[in-house]
Write a protein that holds these residues in place. Structure first.
Motif, PDB file in Angstrom:
ATOM      1  N   ARG A   1       0.830  -1.203   0.000  1.00 20.67           N
ATOM      2  CA  ARG A   1       0.000   0.000   0.000  1.00 20.67           C
ATOM      3  C   ARG A   1       0.866   1.255   0.000  1.00 20.67           C
ATOM      4  O   ARG A   1       0.629   2.197  -0.769  1.00 20.67           O
ATOM      5  CB  ARG A   1      -0.932   0.001   1.217  1.00 20.67           C
ATOM      6  CG  ARG A   1      -1.867   1.205   1.286  1.00 20.67           C
ATOM      7  CD  ARG A   1      -2.762   1.162   2.513  1.00 20.67           C
ATOM      8  NE  ARG A   1      -2.048   0.971   3.758  1.00 20.67           N
ATOM      9  CZ  ARG A   1      -1.463   1.953   4.466  1.00 20.67           C
ATOM     10  NH1 ARG A   1      -1.512   3.189   4.022  1.00 20.67           N
ATOM     11  NH2 ARG A   1      -0.846   1.692   5.588  1.00 20.67           N
TER      12      ARG A   1
ATOM     13  N   GLU B   1       1.176   4.166  -2.791  1.00 14.83           N
ATOM     14  CA  GLU B   1       1.023   5.585  -2.454  1.00 14.83           C
ATOM     15  C   GLU B   1       2.261   6.374  -2.867  1.00 14.83           C
ATOM     16  O   GLU B   1       2.146   7.476  -3.400  1.00 14.83           O
ATOM     17  CB  GLU B   1       0.777   5.754  -0.956  1.00 14.83           C
ATOM     18  CG  GLU B   1      -0.609   5.374  -0.511  1.00 14.83           C
ATOM     19  CD  GLU B   1      -0.814   5.572   0.983  1.00 14.83           C
ATOM     20  OE1 GLU B   1      -0.035   6.327   1.608  1.00 14.83           O
ATOM     21  OE2 GLU B   1      -1.753   4.971   1.532  1.00 14.83           O
TER      22      GLU B   1
ATOM     23  N   GLN C   1       2.444   9.351  -5.490  1.00 19.98           N
ATOM     24  CA  GLN C   1       3.030  10.649  -5.128  1.00 19.98           C
ATOM     25  C   GLN C   1       4.142  11.026  -6.106  1.00 19.98           C
ATOM     26  O   GLN C   1       4.274  12.190  -6.497  1.00 19.98           O
ATOM     27  CB  GLN C   1       3.569  10.616  -3.693  1.00 19.98           C
ATOM     28  CG  GLN C   1       2.500  10.545  -2.628  1.00 19.98           C
ATOM     29  CD  GLN C   1       1.604  11.759  -2.632  1.00 19.98           C
ATOM     30  OE1 GLN C   1       2.040  12.874  -2.887  1.00 19.98           O
ATOM     31  NE2 GLN C   1       0.326  11.549  -2.366  1.00 19.98           N
TER      32      GLN C   1
END
Length: 169
Positions: A73, A77, A81
């Motif tokens: 996860r 992310e 980003q």
């Protein structure tokens, strides 16, 4: 590394149990709170430790699975980003490029305007100089005609005087 140590400890315990199987399997009186029974106490303890060992393995497996899921996860992310930052940087670069292009177009247009004004002034100055030159040339031509007429008139006058002088002699 942790699993290798755990496996070695498990194999040592299994080997020890196998070597002492007659002692492990020897029946004794066991108090079961409600009643007593004859059963191999060591085998019962071994069974409970095996269940405890399986519970610990399950907890470790669950912890590792949770860590991997969290890591996946967080990796997603982080990737999103990074993509967002990359897109933002691309957008910023596009804005800078567009701003540069606009300023470049404005500057080149200003330079064209300055060049056009300079050409216009040069043309006007050339026309003025050419006009002044033509005027001067016309004045010189008129002065030459006047001078020629004056010289011709003077020569005619002198010719007349010379002729009169020669006739009178």
């Amino acid at each position: 590394m942790r699993y290798i140590v755990l496996l070695i400890v498990f194999l040592l315990g299994a080997g020890f149990t196998f070597l002492n199987w007659t002692a492990v399997n020897a029946p004794v009186d066991v108090d079961l709170i409600v009643t007593t029974a004859k059963a191999p106490l060591t085998l019962m303890l071994l069974f409970w430790f095996a269940i405890l060992f399986l519970i610990v393995l399950y907890c470790l497996f669950a912890q590792q699975t949770g860590a991997f899921a969290t890591m996946r996860r967080l990796t997603k992310e982080l990737e999103s980003q990074r993509k967002l930052a990359s897109d933002s940087e691309d957008s910023r670069l596009s804005d800078v490029k567009a701003d540069f292009e606009a300023k470049w177009q404005k500057w080149t247009q200003e330079q064209r305007d300055v060049l056009a004004q300079t050409e216009q002034r040069l043309t006007e100055n050339q026309n003025k100089i050419l006009s002044a030159f033509k005027d001067t040339q016309d004045q010189i031509s008129n002065a030459n005609k006047d001078l020629s007429n004056s010289i011709t008139g003077s020569l005619d006058t002198m010719d007349d005087k010379i002729t009169k002088i020669l006739i009178s002699k």
